[in-house]
Scaffold this active site. Sequence first.
Site, PDB file in Angstrom:
ATOM      1  CE1 TYR A 165      -5.232 -16.890  -2.905  1.00 24.87           C
ATOM      2  CE2 TYR A 165      -3.781 -15.538  -4.242  1.00 24.87           C
ATOM      3  CZ  TYR A 165      -4.738 -15.649  -3.249  1.00 24.87           C
ATOM      4  OH  TYR A 165      -5.207 -14.520  -2.617  1.00 24.87           O
ATOM      5  CD  GLU A 216     -10.283  25.667  10.153  1.00 21.52           C
ATOM      6  OE1 GLU A 216     -10.044  25.562  11.376  1.00 21.52           O
ATOM      7  OE2 GLU A 216     -11.022  24.868   9.541  1.00 21.52           O
ATOM      8  CB  ALA A 235     -15.343  16.482   5.444  1.00 19.48           C
ATOM      9  N   GLY A 280       0.748  -0.364  -7.132  1.00 19.47           N
ATOM     10  CA  GLY A 280      -0.591  -0.873  -6.873  1.00 19.47           C
ATOM     11  C   GLY A 280      -1.542   0.155  -6.311  1.00 19.47           C
TER      12      GLY A 280
END
Length: 649
Positions: free
Chosen positions: A174, A418, A399, A321
Amino acid sequence: MGKYKSLLQPIQVGSIKLKNRVVMPPMANNLSNADGTLSTASIAHYTERARGGVGLIVVECSAVDFPHGLIVERQPKVNTMSVMPDWRRLAESVHSFGTKIIAQIHHGGFLANPDYNNGEISVSPSGYEGDLWFPSREMSHEEVKEAIEKHIFAAEMLYQAGMDGVEVHCSSTYLINEFLTPEYNHRTDEYGGSLENRARILTEIIEGIKKRCPDNFMVSARLAIEDLEIPNGLSIDDGVEIARLCEKAGADMINCTIGFFQSQHIDTESQWQDEGGRLYMAVPVKKVMTTAKVAAVGKFRSPDFMDEVIADGQTDLVCVGRQLFCDPFFVRKLECGKDNEIRPCLNCNDGCVNEALVRHGSVRCALNPYTGYEHHYSEHNVPAAGIRKRVAVVGGGIAGMQAAIIGAKRGHDVTILEASNTLGGQMILAGVAPHKNVIKRAMDWFTQEVERLAIKVRLNTEATVQSIQALGVDEVVVATGAKPVKPNIKGKEKAICSWEVLSDASTLPKSGKAAVIGGGAVGCELALILEEQGFEVTILEKLNDICCDEEPMHRVFIEKYLREHTKVVTDITVNEIKDNGVEYETKDGKTQFSEADMIITACGSYSQGAELAERLSENGVLTYMVGDSTSIGNLRAATRSAMDVAYIL
């Protein structure tokens, strides 16, 4: 203090005392409003990390010349007093939890995208007309002075808003990094030439902030210690000397990172890169600092490793982070001795980089569906359901487990059914490929969370309408996932399905010739496994490229490696699978043959579970579908769909 004494020890940075050594570094999240004001979503996002115990938060790159110099669509602005109330709300919210917060002040230079500034090109030290970055014009001497003043004004405004300091962005290609780097700074005034001159814009900004803001306002420099992938860039010795100049100018902290780069994976680590890969930049800076503290960055994930590098004196602080995207309560769990409950970041870059920066969305996380939605939901304050229900979740993949976890937190009586002998679903297969072991750790987190919440699990259970009704459930979540496609190719019975190989990869022979039919993510990762085992591998793909469904950054690594170490054949149609190989036709109509001892198909997958869901509905059972059972997707799609459904149970 417990196990991580060095990591959790307070530290004085200038006149600011941080409660621990963990820094949340600046990461673009695209959560701000389009006009540059901080949104409710943005404030909630940072507040959740403060609630999770982090010592210092550095807000993402905030524009000193908004709308000029923007690198993403939604950057906060800090060039007007009108935004002061937003920043004060943020500071007050974060301070409630004892966390300090500073803002990174920034200008993109020739990385600023004209599309975010009505097509107007940006500025840089000497102009730029190449093809690596955006075109820019050279700054006049007056404009350099104005840029310095804009950074100082931003700091003054943020101080008045109650922030604890600023971080000057002078890295990552930058604007200020462009001044520092001789390859792109050809100025002949006092801001070009010698190292001290090239650093003058930075030191004058730091000096100006220190002069016009009180002593209790911290100044950090996110400093380019080394330029990569360019000629005539900054060396480490240059970076260390600039760090000295910053300290002399009054900087309280040097946040050490890379300067120039061209490949995104250099700036944002992937699964293929080692932990602490940029620590080597902080070490020499730490040796020469007398008052300024040093922060290191670069895929810090293991608290043991973080504690060690601080204890050894390699750095004063560590930047954590994307792990904080994945688990905002990383620090709090360390403090409470619950490090085994930390949800591990995959470094998959799917939600935090691909979604937020490549796909022009906002920050998300593959494993934490709350990330980016903190203004709507809180993982640690899940609302109780109005009526407690008995819920059956059919399928124990990611999920299904995510739906069960949230459902249980809402107070429901949840049972997972399952069909196999273990939870995990496709995560079991996904964690087999090289550099993917972290997926296995993530799967363990989900299974342990199911256990911690005392969710009932029935393994080896084939769910039917009758067996589900026998449980007396009120609602059902179908999370049965997907099945691999069996391609309609002559001789297909002579091939092995990729899922079969992945489920028992340890029994593969140590050498041979293998042909993989299908060059998507699964086929390519399977090819990596085979190549690592010593096979000569040929990938046969009908499209004109491979690995197209992989996250872009990882695709760079995988495709490069496979093209160097395997044979890749694209734009073909497989005609027949034979005992000793695969016959295929090229796009120009030529018939070719690939000899192979082992032939594996990796031709995608298809959803399953719709029939069960339909029958349950016909029998009066309220039924929902999540994950791959509704549409083939990735981990992030699975966890997100599961959360959406769990909140309406």
